[in-house]
Write a protein that holds these residues in place. Structure first.
Motif, PDB file in Angstrom:
ATOM      1  N   ILE A 170       0.834  -1.206   0.000  1.00 28.66           N
ATOM      2  CA  ILE A 170       0.000   0.000   0.000  1.00 28.66           C
ATOM      3  C   ILE A 170       0.868   1.255   0.000  1.00 28.66           C
ATOM      4  CG2 ILE A 170      -1.662   1.309   1.381  1.00 28.66           C
ATOM      5  CD1 ILE A 170      -2.813  -1.377   2.296  1.00 28.66           C
ATOM      6  N   LEU A 171       1.942   1.234   0.792  1.00 33.73           N
ATOM      7  CA  LEU A 171       2.831   2.398   0.839  1.00 33.73           C
ATOM      8  C   LEU A 171       3.499   2.648  -0.509  1.00 33.73           C
ATOM      9  CD1 LEU A 171       4.576   1.811   4.306  1.00 33.73           C
ATOM     10  CD2 LEU A 171       2.659   3.331   3.786  1.00 33.73           C
ATOM     11  N   MET A 172       3.680   1.572  -1.277  1.00 33.72           N
ATOM     12  CA  MET A 172       4.344   1.698  -2.586  1.00 33.72           C
ATOM     13  C   MET A 172       3.503   2.478  -3.591  1.00 33.72           C
ATOM     14  SD  MET A 172       7.368   0.211  -2.887  1.00 33.72           S
ATOM     15  CE  MET A 172       7.501  -0.422  -4.552  1.00 33.72           C
ATOM     16  N   TYR A 173       2.201   2.621  -3.332  1.00 41.53           N
ATOM     17  CA  TYR A 173       1.330   3.328  -4.266  1.00 41.53           C
ATOM     18  C   TYR A 173       1.527   4.846  -4.225  1.00 41.53           C
ATOM     19  CZ  TYR A 173      -1.357  -1.031  -4.707  1.00 41.53           C
ATOM     20  OH  TYR A 173      -1.747  -2.319  -4.950  1.00 41.53           O
ATOM     21  N   LEU A 174       2.401   5.322  -3.373  1.00 38.32           N
ATOM     22  CA  LEU A 174       2.560   6.761  -3.160  1.00 38.32           C
ATOM     23  C   LEU A 174       2.717   7.535  -4.465  1.00 38.32           C
ATOM     24  CD1 LEU A 174       2.973   9.108  -1.115  1.00 38.32           C
ATOM     25  CD2 LEU A 174       5.417   8.638  -1.248  1.00 38.32           C
ATOM     26  N   ASP A 175       3.565   7.058  -5.365  1.00 39.97           N
ATOM     27  CA  ASP A 175       3.802   7.789  -6.605  1.00 39.97           C
ATOM     28  C   ASP A 175       3.291   7.043  -7.840  1.00 39.97           C
ATOM     29  OD1 ASP A 175       5.674   5.805  -6.414  1.00 39.97           O
ATOM     30  OD2 ASP A 175       7.396   7.143  -6.281  1.00 39.97           O
ATOM     31  N   ASP A 176       2.391   6.093  -7.630  1.00 36.83           N
ATOM     32  CA  ASP A 176       1.706   5.458  -8.751  1.00 36.83           C
ATOM     33  C   ASP A 176       0.656   6.444  -9.268  1.00 36.83           C
ATOM     34  OD1 ASP A 176      -0.710   3.924  -9.859  1.00 36.83           O
ATOM     35  OD2 ASP A 176       0.818   2.352  -9.798  1.00 36.83           O
ATOM     36  N   SER A 177       0.660   6.716 -10.556  1.00 37.30           N
ATOM     37  CA  SER A 177      -0.181   7.779 -11.104  1.00 37.30           C
ATOM     38  C   SER A 177      -1.662   7.572 -10.817  1.00 37.30           C
ATOM     39  CB  SER A 177       0.042   7.893 -12.619  1.00 37.30           C
ATOM     40  OG  SER A 177      -0.254   6.667 -13.267  1.00 37.30           O
ATOM     41  N   GLU A 178      -2.136   6.324 -10.864  1.00 39.35           N
ATOM     42  CA  GLU A 178      -3.547   6.056 -10.636  1.00 39.35           C
ATOM     43  C   GLU A 178      -3.966   6.378  -9.202  1.00 39.35           C
ATOM     44  OE1 GLU A 178      -7.455   5.125 -11.223  1.00 39.35           O
ATOM     45  OE2 GLU A 178      -5.872   5.459 -12.707  1.00 39.35           O
ATOM     46  N   TYR A 179      -3.034   6.195  -8.266  1.00 41.46           N
ATOM     47  CA  TYR A 179      -3.330   6.443  -6.850  1.00 41.46           C
ATOM     48  C   TYR A 179      -2.950   7.869  -6.459  1.00 41.46           C
ATOM     49  CZ  TYR A 179      -3.876   1.382  -6.364  1.00 41.46           C
ATOM     50  OH  TYR A 179      -4.298   0.082  -6.504  1.00 41.46           O
ATOM     51  N   ALA A 180      -1.827   8.351  -6.974  1.00 41.87           N
ATOM     52  CA  ALA A 180      -1.309   9.660  -6.567  1.00 41.87           C
ATOM     53  C   ALA A 180      -2.258  10.806  -6.907  1.00 41.87           C
ATOM     54  CB  ALA A 180       0.053   9.900  -7.220  1.00 41.87           C
ATOM     55  N   LYS A 181      -3.076  10.647  -7.934  1.00 38.59           N
ATOM     56  CA  LYS A 181      -3.965  11.747  -8.351  1.00 38.59           C
ATOM     57  C   LYS A 181      -5.019  12.064  -7.290  1.00 38.59           C
ATOM     58  CE  LYS A 181      -7.083   8.795 -11.089  1.00 38.59           C
ATOM     59  NZ  LYS A 181      -7.508   8.472 -12.476  1.00 38.59           N
ATOM     60  N   TYR A 182      -5.214  11.144  -6.345  1.00 36.71           N
ATOM     61  CA  TYR A 182      -6.201  11.394  -5.292  1.00 36.71           C
ATOM     62  C   TYR A 182      -5.599  12.124  -4.081  1.00 36.71           C
ATOM     63  CZ  TYR A 182      -9.129   8.387  -8.089  1.00 36.71           C
ATOM     64  OH  TYR A 182      -9.853   7.851  -9.124  1.00 36.71           O
ATOM     65  N   LYS A 183      -4.309  12.373  -4.127  1.00 33.92           N
ATOM     66  CA  LYS A 183      -3.628  13.219  -3.125  1.00 33.92           C
ATOM     67  C   LYS A 183      -3.855  12.754  -1.687  1.00 33.92           C
ATOM     68  CE  LYS A 183      -5.379  17.118  -4.796  1.00 33.92           C
ATOM     69  NZ  LYS A 183      -5.601  18.572  -5.036  1.00 33.92           N
ATOM     70  N   ILE A 184      -3.750  11.438  -1.513  1.00 34.96           N
ATOM     71  CA  ILE A 184      -3.899  10.849  -0.186  1.00 34.96           C
ATOM     72  C   ILE A 184      -2.551  10.284   0.253  1.00 34.96           C
ATOM     73  CG2 ILE A 184      -5.154   9.209   1.257  1.00 34.96           C
ATOM     74  CD1 ILE A 184      -6.976  11.257  -0.064  1.00 34.96           C
ATOM     75  N   ARG A 185      -2.134  10.659   1.450  1.00 36.65           N
ATOM     76  CA  ARG A 185      -0.944  10.048   2.044  1.00 36.65           C
ATOM     77  C   ARG A 185      -1.326   9.380   3.359  1.00 36.65           C
ATOM     78  NH1 ARG A 185       3.138  14.377   3.001  1.00 36.65           N
ATOM     79  NH2 ARG A 185       1.437  15.869   2.653  1.00 36.65           N
ATOM     80  N   ILE A 186      -0.394   8.611   3.876  1.00 35.23           N
ATOM     81  CA  ILE A 186      -0.668   7.818   5.074  1.00 35.23           C
ATOM     82  C   ILE A 186       0.185   8.319   6.237  1.00 35.23           C
ATOM     83  CG2 ILE A 186      -0.543   5.510   6.100  1.00 35.23           C
ATOM     84  CD1 ILE A 186      -1.063   4.366   3.319  1.00 35.23           C
TER      85      ILE A 186
END
Length: 424
Positions: A170-186
């Motif tokens: 899950i942490l690896m999704y930080l800079d995945d374009s599909e996930y990063a566009k939602y501007k959510i961090r943990i």
């Protein structure tokens, strides 16, 4: 005089930040604010009850940043992080539409009156990957602004390598374009120190480390801050008074020192102990006496620390031992103010406090500390790198201070009964 309620001043488990009793810690706050502005996940760690939750809630509220909390304690029940995320998603959107209908019209002209026939087909929406579905909801709820998923009580995850791997994915999704566009961090919140060391067990550890940032430990308060907190609560807000007892040395200074000592300067325990006393003095015209303080201290210890009594007794030497070395070690580490300590620091402090019984002798402190860190009921634990130790829980340090007393002018330790000790 109209007074505030005791439970509105001392809030050991308050869901919201009590601004009047918040202790500013500029170094931590500055570090957290900087971390918010960097494109990485954030790690907030520190012993239980030291103010991790208050820290992030206060800063995020001040900056009007939205967040949702996932309690990692629910992961064990759910069976996986993904299942816990699904449960959180269901709570946030209990009536979310999971399918849609398509209606089409057709003209009928043979054998029937001319008109439209309606045909309906129902399509089930394909389920999204759980984390992606959650962050889309968080993004929408935050009005397309930056927001956070806070994972609390991370210590429930890090001991399970399977869960660590799942969290790492899950942490690896930080800079995945599909996930990063939602501007959510943990924001990862837990008692475990050096959390990034736990990720070293997995193949992509360096990649995970590059995607996380760890702020300084949220530790116990400084003694001066702890005393100021107690003074503010009792004398500024509750308007209580302290009845001086010269014969027993009891006065305001004694009270502040005692609460600081027996709470080990842990904010939660300060609030718990003070609430116990504050509720009691209501019936005494808000006057704090030595007798009331003593009884409330006993009540709090017996309620808060009873679970640690058996644990402590299992590690103590016999009371009859002349120079019970293990007792000396437990007594010594109970006096150390910092959260972590090394074998050498313990030995230096022990030799200083027990010069006669340690002179010219090999103490083998590392072996004793390793014994205290082993078994079914350990008192301390090794840090991830294995070079230092820390108490399994701050309550154990308080227990050591509660029942172990160094005899006046001697190198011996007296083990007090759980319900009788009071000296500090």
């Amino acid at each position: 005089m109209r007074r505030l309620k005791a439970e509105s001043i001392f809030t050991p488990k308050g869901n919201s930040v009590n601004e009047k009793m918040y202790v500013p810690r500029s170094e931590l706050e500055t570090a957290f604010i900087k971390a918010l502005r960097k494109p990485k996940h954030i790690i907030v760690h520190g012993e239980s009850g030291c103010g991790k939750t208050w820290l992030y809630k206060k800063i995020l509220a001040e900056r009007k940043i939205k967040y949702e909390v996932l309690n990692a304690a629910t992961v064990n029940t759910a069976g996986s992080i993904s299942n816990a995320i699904r449960a959180l998603t269901a709570r946030l959107t209990p009536f979310e539409t999971k399918s849609y209908e398509e209606r089409k019209g057709a003209t009928a002209s043979v054998g029937v009156a001319k008109g439209d026939l309606q045909h309906t087909r129902k399509y089930d929406a394909l389920p999204l990957e759980p984390y992606l579905e959650l962050i889309r909801i968080l993004y929408r709820n935050a009005g397309a602004n930056d927001s956070f998923l806070v994972i609390e009580n991370l210590e429930h995850i890090v001991k399970d390598e399977k869960l660590v791997r799942e969290l790492s994915s899950i942490l690896m999704y930080l800079d995945d374009s599909e996930y990063a566009k939602y501007k959510i961090r943990i924001i990862l919140v837990g008692t475990t120190s050096n959390l990034r060391d736990y990720f070293s067990k997995i193949d992509s550890s360096q990649t995970i480390i590059n995607r996380t940032q760890e702020i300084p430990e949220v530790s116990v308060l400084l003694s001066a801050d702890a005393k100021a907190l107690v003074k503010r609560g009792f004398f500024d807000l509750l308007k209580a008074k302290c009845l001086v007892d010269p014969a027993k040395g009891f006065d305001e200074g004694y009270l502040l020192n005692a609460i600081s000592w027996f709470s080990a300067n842990v904010p939660q325990y300060i609030h718990e102990l003070c609430l116990e006393l504050a509720l009691e003095i209501e019936a005494n015209n808000y006057i704090i006496t030595n007798e009331l303080y003593t009884q409330c201290l006993r009540n709090w210890v017996q309620e808060a620390l009873v679970s640690e009594n058996t644990r402590m007794e299992a590690h103590l030497n016999s009371k009859a031992t002349k120079h019970a070395r293990r007792n000396q070690v437990i007594f010594t580490i109970g006096l150390i103010s910092s959260n972590e300590f090394s074998a050498q620091e313990v030995e230096d402090s022990l030799r200083n406090r027990f010069p006669d019984s340690t002179y010219g002798k090999t103490l083998n402190i590392p072996a004793i500390l390793n014994e205290l860190a082993s078994g079914n009921s350990p008192l301390i634990r090794k840090t991830p790198k294995g070079t230092r130790f820390r108490f399994l829980d701050p309550k154990i340090k308080i227990m050591a201070r509660w029942i172990l007393v160094k005899d006046e002018g001697k190198d011996t330790i007296t083990v007090k009964k759980f319900d009788e000790s009071i000296k500090f």
